[in-house]
Write a protein that holds these residues in place. Structure first.
Motif, PDB file in Angstrom:
ATOM      1  N   ARG A 283       0.957  -1.187   0.105  1.00  0.00           N
ATOM      2  CA  ARG A 283       0.008  -0.161  -0.178  1.00  0.00           C
ATOM      3  C   ARG A 283       0.743   1.328  -0.070  1.00  0.00           C
ATOM      4  O   ARG A 283       0.401   2.369  -0.298  1.00  0.00           O
ATOM      5  CB  ARG A 283      -0.981  -0.084   1.208  1.00  0.00           C
ATOM      6  CG  ARG A 283      -2.035  -1.065   0.954  1.00  0.00           C
ATOM      7  CD  ARG A 283      -3.131  -1.186   2.089  1.00  0.00           C
ATOM      8  NE  ARG A 283      -3.626   0.208   2.213  1.00  0.00           N
ATOM      9  CZ  ARG A 283      -4.772   0.434   1.502  1.00  0.00           C
ATOM     10  NH1 ARG A 283      -5.211  -0.341   0.719  1.00  0.00           N
ATOM     11  NH2 ARG A 283      -5.500   1.688   1.870  1.00  0.00           N
ATOM     12  N   ASP A 284       2.058   0.945   0.132  1.00  0.00           N
ATOM     13  CA  ASP A 284       2.893   2.119   0.288  1.00  0.00           C
ATOM     14  C   ASP A 284       3.528   2.328  -1.172  1.00  0.00           C
ATOM     15  O   ASP A 284       3.684   3.462  -1.398  1.00  0.00           O
ATOM     16  CB  ASP A 284       4.252   2.115   1.117  1.00  0.00           C
ATOM     17  CG  ASP A 284       4.061   1.837   2.662  1.00  0.00           C
ATOM     18  OD1 ASP A 284       2.947   2.358   2.940  1.00  0.00           O
ATOM     19  OD2 ASP A 284       4.515   1.143   3.272  1.00  0.00           O
ATOM     20  N   HIS A 285       3.349   1.643  -2.205  1.00  0.00           N
ATOM     21  CA  HIS A 285       3.859   1.372  -3.362  1.00  0.00           C
ATOM     22  C   HIS A 285       2.874   1.591  -4.711  1.00  0.00           C
ATOM     23  O   HIS A 285       2.940   2.146  -5.579  1.00  0.00           O
ATOM     24  CB  HIS A 285       4.762   0.354  -3.671  1.00  0.00           C
ATOM     25  CG  HIS A 285       5.849   0.272  -2.630  1.00  0.00           C
ATOM     26  ND1 HIS A 285       7.056   1.242  -2.612  1.00  0.00           N
ATOM     27  CD2 HIS A 285       6.059  -0.341  -1.661  1.00  0.00           C
ATOM     28  CE1 HIS A 285       7.569   1.105  -1.813  1.00  0.00           C
ATOM     29  NE2 HIS A 285       7.160   0.004  -0.874  1.00  0.00           N
ATOM     30  N   ILE A 286       1.570   0.746  -4.282  1.00  0.00           N
ATOM     31  CA  ILE A 286       0.538   0.697  -5.290  1.00  0.00           C
ATOM     32  C   ILE A 286      -0.466   1.662  -4.854  1.00  0.00           C
ATOM     33  O   ILE A 286      -1.231   1.495  -3.573  1.00  0.00           O
ATOM     34  CB  ILE A 286      -0.160  -1.000  -5.221  1.00  0.00           C
ATOM     35  CG1 ILE A 286       1.070  -1.594  -5.426  1.00  0.00           C
ATOM     36  CG2 ILE A 286      -1.209  -1.059  -6.172  1.00  0.00           C
ATOM     37  CD1 ILE A 286       0.767  -3.121  -5.503  1.00  0.00           C
ATOM     38  N   PRO A 287      -0.711   2.745  -5.593  1.00  0.00           N
ATOM     39  CA  PRO A 287      -1.793   3.781  -5.160  1.00  0.00           C
ATOM     40  C   PRO A 287      -3.259   3.384  -5.374  1.00  0.00           C
ATOM     41  O   PRO A 287      -4.055   3.918  -6.294  1.00  0.00           O
ATOM     42  CB  PRO A 287      -1.414   4.844  -5.961  1.00  0.00           C
ATOM     43  CG  PRO A 287      -0.965   4.116  -7.394  1.00  0.00           C
ATOM     44  CD  PRO A 287      -0.113   3.126  -6.688  1.00  0.00           C
ATOM     45  N   VAL A 288      -3.585   2.263  -4.748  1.00  0.00           N
ATOM     46  CA  VAL A 288      -4.952   1.802  -4.987  1.00  0.00           C
ATOM     47  C   VAL A 288      -5.987   2.497  -3.673  1.00  0.00           C
ATOM     48  O   VAL A 288      -5.500   2.380  -2.639  1.00  0.00           O
ATOM     49  CB  VAL A 288      -5.070   0.237  -5.150  1.00  0.00           C
ATOM     50  CG1 VAL A 288      -4.698  -0.376  -3.663  1.00  0.00           C
ATOM     51  CG2 VAL A 288      -6.474   0.016  -5.328  1.00  0.00           C
ATOM     52  N   ASP A 289      -7.260   2.687  -4.084  1.00  0.00           N
ATOM     53  CA  ASP A 289      -8.079   3.235  -3.207  1.00  0.00           C
ATOM     54  C   ASP A 289      -9.333   2.381  -3.595  1.00  0.00           C
ATOM     55  O   ASP A 289      -9.946   2.853  -4.468  1.00  0.00           O
ATOM     56  CB  ASP A 289      -8.628   4.517  -3.165  1.00  0.00           C
ATOM     57  CG  ASP A 289      -9.448   5.031  -2.069  1.00  0.00           C
ATOM     58  OD1 ASP A 289     -10.132   4.136  -1.489  1.00  0.00           O
ATOM     59  OD2 ASP A 289      -9.416   6.239  -1.639  1.00  0.00           O
TER      60      ASP A 289
END
Length: 139
Positions: free
Chosen positions: A93-99
């Protein structure tokens, strides 16, 4: 994902593709085409797999529910959706900008489409759309 659309503070919705059994391989690169298309549209595109040892539906259609739950039940720690939307055990979650609050689109091919089509049963507040495609009896 497309770094011009996702990243640098911009979060993006999620696209999950579930492939077919080993008998339903990506012979015409449809899998790749959909993944690239969804990434270009501003989604974090991921593909997931499931236990497809039971080929030709020998484990029955009832097994689709268990396979779908393992992927899409956001309330279960360890499910794919829970890992991508809520956990950070791998630091992703620090690297993949998913919401996931922006939406989760599910898709699948062949048996994977059956598995993906049940996703709304396990994460109705997250699943916003689905695209399912399959084939008939090719024998």
């Amino acid at each position: 994902y497309d770094t011009s659309k996702c990243g640098n503070g911009n979060k993006c919705p999620l696209y999950i593709y579930v492939d077919g059994t080993e008998n339903a391989a990506d012979i015409d690169e449809r899998d790749s085409t959909y993944m690239i298309e969804m990434a270009q549209r501003g989604y974090i595109a991921v593909t997931v797999d499931y236990d497809d040892a039971a080929i030709k539906y020998t484990d029955g259609c009832d097994s689709f529910h268990e396979k779908s739950k393992k992927i899409f039940d956001a309330s279960v720690t360890g499910s794919v959706l829970h890992q991508l939307c809520y956990e950070n055990s791998f630091g992703h979650r620090d690297h993949i900008p998913v919401d996931c609050r922006l939406g989760v689109v599910v898709s699948g091919w062949s048996q994977g489409s059956h598995v993906a089509s049940l996703a709304g049963n396990y994460a109705p507040s997250l699943i916003t759309a689905g695209l399912f495609w399959g084939n008939g009896n090719y024998n």
